[in-house]
Scaffold this active site. Structure first.
Site: not given
Ligand code: AMP
Length: 280
Positions: A32-33, A36-37, A61, A150, A153, A186-187
């Site tokens: 769900a990129l 940020g990703h 998780q 995160d 994390q 993504s949420r």
């Molecule tokens: P997720 O797909 O939510 O598990 O996120 C994957 C990676 O993308 C994790 O390292 C997150 O911290 C990072 N991430 C998610 N949202 C953002 C954002 N808004 N800015 C920077 N990194 C992000």
């Protein structure tokens, strides 16, 4: 971009990167990129010769009443985004590939996993640490990229990497936000239009609290004012809003060390998290 779903194929592809002398970055995601990703991908491209992204919605998780089944999985769009960003390898394992029958090992990082999201989501960071350790062993990257979004994390993974002798670089990337300041997630897709407008109260109240604390206000008073503003905007529950030591995440009641303000709050059924640096 090579799309790989089979572990033996991934390991063979990894050998090819070694043979060619190219350094390889890893960007672990749950898909769900969003932008940020993609900022992680850009950072990875600037550090390494080639970039691998993983997409795996990791069941271990998620808690029992969490959004595992509802979690968005727009795979075709994700593939198109990664292709156009110039990613070299996409690793998309399925659940049996990651957790074969009889899987019995958990990586648990004590201390740093215990408070904040760890307290609100029991077992969450065990699931994260276990899957990230597996991804590190599968991909054997030269550097791995995680978002500061995160923040806990990232701290858990840094501790795990130190403790388990993963010697590659762990690189944190600043949070990417929408124009109004809401951290991309993504949420956020779960939010109605009305909730999306209300959601901005979280970063706004946090920013006001950071400014107040940096201006010398009492920490607990600044946090109480921020909580009031977040609840008044329509959030119905604040899991936590805490000033913490930026390194070890112990809770602070005065600005005695470089700090981070971290929050998790619920808007309808959506849980949003955010954090800001608090450094003079
Ligand atoms: P997720 O797909 O939510 O598990 O996120 C994957 C990676 O993308 C994790 O390292 C997150 O911290 C990072 N991430 C998610 N949202 C953002 C954002 N808004 N800015 C920077 N990194 C992000």
């Amino acid at each position: 971009m090579r799309i790989i779903r089979d572990l033996a194929e991934l390991i063979a592809a990894r050998r090819e990167f070694w043979a060619s002398g190219q350094t390889l970055a890893l960007v672990p995601t749950m898909g769900a990129l969003h932008r940020g990703h993609m900022a992680l991908v850009e950072a990875a491209k600037s550090h390494c010769d080639a970039v691998a992204v993983s997409i795996f919605v990791n069941p271990t998780q998620f808690g029992v009443n969490e959004d595992l089944d509802a979690y968005p999985r727009p795979e075709a769009q994700d593939i198109a985004k990664l292709e156009s960003a110039g990613v070299d390898l996409l690793w998309i394992p399925d659940v049996p590939t990651m957790y074969a029958d009889g899987f019995a090992t958990t990586v648990s990082v004590s201390g740093i996993s215990d408070g904040l999201c760890g307290a609100a989501r029991p077992g969450h960071f065990d699931g994260v640490a276990t899957v990230v350790a597996k991804l590190f062993n599968q991909v054997r990257p030269d550097a791995a990229f995680f978002g500061e979004k995160d923040y806990q994390q990232l701290a858990v993974i840094r501790q795990m990497a130190r403790d388990l002798d993963f010697t590659h670089d762990i690189i944190g990337v600043p949070t990417v936000r929408d124009d109004d300041g809401l951290a991309l997630s993504s949420r956020n897709a779960y939010l109605s239009a009305e909730q999306r407008s209300a959601a901005v109260a979280l970063p706004r109240a946090m920013r006001a609290a950071v400014d107040a604390i940096l201006g010398g206000d009492d920490v607990d008073g600044a946090l109480a004012a921020a909580k009031q503003a977040i609840l008044a905007a329509g959030f119905h529950h604040i899991d936590y809003l805490e000033l913490c030591d930026a390194k070890n995440l112990t809770v602070l009641h005065a600005l005695t060390a470089p700090a981070r303000l971290l929050a998790a709050a619920r808007l309808g059924s959506t849980r949003l998290i955010d954090n800001l640096a608090v450094v003079r």
